[in-house]
Design a protein around this motif. Sequence first.
Motif, PDB file in Angstrom:
ATOM      1  N   VAL A  43      -4.783  -6.797   1.166  1.00  0.00           N
ATOM      2  CA  VAL A  43      -4.440  -6.600  -0.913  1.00  0.00           C
ATOM      3  C   VAL A  43      -3.765  -7.483  -0.916  1.00  0.00           C
ATOM      4  CG1 VAL A  43      -5.934  -4.359  -0.850  1.00  0.00           C
ATOM      5  CG2 VAL A  43      -3.028  -5.164   0.215  1.00  0.00           C
ATOM      6  N   PRO A  44      -3.538  -8.726  -1.448  1.00  0.00           N
ATOM      7  CA  PRO A  44      -2.603 -10.037  -1.515  1.00  0.00           C
ATOM      8  C   PRO A  44      -2.366  -9.351  -2.914  1.00  0.00           C
ATOM      9  CG  PRO A  44      -4.486 -10.865  -1.264  1.00  0.00           C
ATOM     10  CD  PRO A  44      -5.060  -9.425  -0.540  1.00  0.00           C
ATOM     11  N   GLY A  45      -0.805  -9.598  -3.960  1.00  0.00           N
ATOM     12  CA  GLY A  45      -0.309  -8.812  -5.019  1.00  0.00           C
ATOM     13  C   GLY A  45      -0.618  -8.290  -4.988  1.00  0.00           C
ATOM     14  N   ASN A  46      -0.726  -7.040  -4.256  1.00  0.00           N
ATOM     15  CA  ASN A  46      -0.924  -5.343  -4.879  1.00  0.00           C
ATOM     16  C   ASN A  46       0.648  -4.946  -4.826  1.00  0.00           C
ATOM     17  OD1 ASN A  46      -1.163  -2.350  -5.487  1.00  0.00           O
ATOM     18  ND2 ASN A  46      -2.470  -2.568  -5.062  1.00  0.00           N
ATOM     19  N   SER A  47       1.299  -5.182  -5.586  1.00  0.00           N
ATOM     20  CA  SER A  47       2.800  -4.495  -5.284  1.00  0.00           C
ATOM     21  C   SER A  47       3.172  -3.248  -5.348  1.00  0.00           C
ATOM     22  CB  SER A  47       3.704  -4.802  -6.629  1.00  0.00           C
ATOM     23  OG  SER A  47       2.758  -4.194  -8.365  1.00  0.00           O
ATOM     24  N   ASP A  48       2.329  -2.429  -5.531  1.00  0.00           N
ATOM     25  CA  ASP A  48       2.704  -0.953  -5.269  1.00  0.00           C
ATOM     26  C   ASP A  48       2.197  -0.738  -3.960  1.00  0.00           C
ATOM     27  OD1 ASP A  48       3.166   0.114  -7.850  1.00  0.00           O
ATOM     28  OD2 ASP A  48       0.533   0.119  -8.342  1.00  0.00           O
ATOM     29  N   ASP A 161      16.332  12.014  -1.495  1.00  0.00           N
ATOM     30  CA  ASP A 161      18.112  12.326  -1.165  1.00  0.00           C
ATOM     31  C   ASP A 161      18.837  12.017  -1.244  1.00  0.00           C
ATOM     32  OD1 ASP A 161      16.940  14.568   0.722  1.00  0.00           O
ATOM     33  OD2 ASP A 161      17.418  13.800   2.690  1.00  0.00           O
ATOM     34  N   ASP A 162      18.870  10.618  -2.245  1.00  0.00           N
ATOM     35  CA  ASP A 162      19.554  10.445  -2.769  1.00  0.00           C
ATOM     36  C   ASP A 162      20.582   9.932  -4.239  1.00  0.00           C
ATOM     37  OD1 ASP A 162      17.827   8.960  -3.582  1.00  0.00           O
ATOM     38  OD2 ASP A 162      18.082   6.966  -2.842  1.00  0.00           O
ATOM     39  N   GLY A 163      19.184  11.244  -4.893  1.00  0.00           N
ATOM     40  CA  GLY A 163      19.252  11.818  -6.056  1.00  0.00           C
ATOM     41  C   GLY A 163      18.243  10.365  -7.179  1.00  0.00           C
ATOM     42  N   SER A 164      17.519   9.427  -5.926  1.00  0.00           N
ATOM     43  CA  SER A 164      16.672   8.492  -7.041  1.00  0.00           C
ATOM     44  C   SER A 164      15.264   9.818  -7.264  1.00  0.00           C
ATOM     45  CB  SER A 164      15.999   7.559  -6.178  1.00  0.00           C
ATOM     46  OG  SER A 164      16.211   7.829  -4.810  1.00  0.00           O
ATOM     47  N   THR A 165      14.626   9.253  -7.822  1.00  0.00           N
ATOM     48  CA  THR A 165      13.142   9.726  -8.353  1.00  0.00           C
ATOM     49  C   THR A 165      11.906   9.001  -7.835  1.00  0.00           C
ATOM     50  OG1 THR A 165      14.066  10.812  -9.984  1.00  0.00           O
ATOM     51  CG2 THR A 165      11.239  10.699 -10.057  1.00  0.00           C
ATOM     52  N   GLY A 166      10.832   9.580  -7.143  1.00  0.00           N
ATOM     53  CA  GLY A 166       9.600   8.765  -6.416  1.00  0.00           C
ATOM     54  C   GLY A 166       9.631   8.704  -5.143  1.00  0.00           C
ATOM     55  N   SER A 167       8.325   9.189  -4.230  1.00  0.00           N
ATOM     56  CA  SER A 167       8.510   8.968  -3.021  1.00  0.00           C
ATOM     57  C   SER A 167       7.658   7.640  -2.446  1.00  0.00           C
ATOM     58  CB  SER A 167       6.829  10.021  -3.141  1.00  0.00           C
ATOM     59  OG  SER A 167       6.868   9.047  -1.581  1.00  0.00           O
ATOM     60  N   PRO A 168       8.462   6.992  -1.888  1.00  0.00           N
ATOM     61  CA  PRO A 168       8.232   5.874  -1.258  1.00  0.00           C
ATOM     62  C   PRO A 168       6.006   5.705  -0.547  1.00  0.00           C
ATOM     63  CG  PRO A 168       9.285   6.486   0.020  1.00  0.00           C
ATOM     64  CD  PRO A 168       9.377   7.557  -0.279  1.00  0.00           C
ATOM     65  N   TRP A 169       5.415   6.851  -0.732  1.00  0.00           N
ATOM     66  CA  TRP A 169       4.244   6.765  -0.605  1.00  0.00           C
ATOM     67  C   TRP A 169       3.319   6.865  -1.941  1.00  0.00           C
ATOM     68  CZ3 TRP A 169       7.304   9.063   3.629  1.00  0.00           C
ATOM     69  CH2 TRP A 169       6.758   8.296   4.397  1.00  0.00           C
ATOM     70  N   SER A 170       4.399   7.304  -3.566  1.00  0.00           N
ATOM     71  CA  SER A 170       3.871   7.121  -4.532  1.00  0.00           C
ATOM     72  C   SER A 170       2.462   5.756  -5.012  1.00  0.00           C
ATOM     73  CB  SER A 170       5.057   7.216  -5.558  1.00  0.00           C
ATOM     74  OG  SER A 170       4.359   7.331  -7.311  1.00  0.00           O
ATOM     75  N   GLY A 171       3.403   4.611  -4.289  1.00  0.00           N
ATOM     76  CA  GLY A 171       2.643   3.396  -4.422  1.00  0.00           C
ATOM     77  C   GLY A 171       0.860   3.320  -4.712  1.00  0.00           C
ATOM     78  N   ALA A 172       1.082   4.071  -2.976  1.00  0.00           N
ATOM     79  CA  ALA A 172      -0.363   3.827  -2.495  1.00  0.00           C
ATOM     80  C   ALA A 172      -1.126   5.224  -3.876  1.00  0.00           C
ATOM     81  CB  ALA A 172      -0.661   5.021  -1.684  1.00  0.00           C
ATOM     82  N   LEU A 173      -0.745   6.076  -3.902  1.00  0.00           N
ATOM     83  CA  LEU A 173      -1.432   6.723  -5.355  1.00  0.00           C
ATOM     84  C   LEU A 173      -1.885   6.645  -6.670  1.00  0.00           C
ATOM     85  CD1 LEU A 173      -2.939   9.956  -4.383  1.00  0.00           C
ATOM     86  CD2 LEU A 173      -1.245   8.861  -2.730  1.00  0.00           C
ATOM     87  N   VAL A 174      -1.011   5.648  -6.923  1.00  0.00           N
ATOM     88  CA  VAL A 174      -0.971   4.774  -7.964  1.00  0.00           C
ATOM     89  C   VAL A 174      -2.325   3.486  -7.906  1.00  0.00           C
ATOM     90  CG1 VAL A 174       0.160   2.776  -9.204  1.00  0.00           C
ATOM     91  CG2 VAL A 174       0.981   4.795  -8.613  1.00  0.00           C
TER      92      VAL A 174
END
Length: 241
Positions: A43-48, A161-174
């Motif tokens: 998937v070249p170029g897929n930033s998510d 845990d660091d207060g940020s929003t968005g799971s690392p796995w969110s990109g796969a669903l996007v």
Amino acid sequence: MLGRNRKASRERDVRAVWAVCSALLDYPTPELLAGLDDLERLVPGNSDLAALAAHLRAHPLRAVQEEYVATFDHTRKCALYLTYFAYGDTRRRGAALVRFKETYRAGGVEWDEATGELPDHLCAVLQFGATVDTALAAGLLAEHRAGVEMLRLALAGWRNDDGSTGSPWSGALVALCDTLPDLHGDEADAVRRLVEQGPPAEEVGLAGYGADPALTGTGGTAAGPSTGPALIAPATIPVRS
């Protein structure tokens, strides 16, 4: 001819995204981490998807495994089992699970009961679409589109845990949702209702539908902790011809 070529190219692109999403949404293993370069080349170029691969590379395996379990096995809204969003742990879920097995059979493969996994696992559906029958898998995703979108929204709003929003796995669903048709009318309304109400309340509990041999599964669910890693191997679908 040009239109046919474009359609074929589009299907190849969709299959590639689904294959990579299936692997990256599975329980992290040494084999998955070792294959990240190969997955990215699909998937070249897929930033998510690249962002998720980078996250997996940047942290120790044990850490990402614990993060995965906390996200997908301990949180109702982040279930990877598509029928859970529509039916919860209710008796009606049984017929929906059989529908997945029948769809795999229509594609020429049989669900492998030896995996101990349920057939509605998103990784399995995506691998079926990537390697067996794209149209049949797309039908399953369309039937459970509200659940897919619920998972996407839940991962996008995940608090780290660091207060940020968005799971690392969110990109796969996007990346997955980018391959699906836009939501309109009743579909969009179904997503809104699911977000507001959540999965249906439990009616019979796990024992109620687990008694059916066709529906027995031993993997983790959104209803409680997993007894171990998901039994779907990275980049494979547990089916046999």
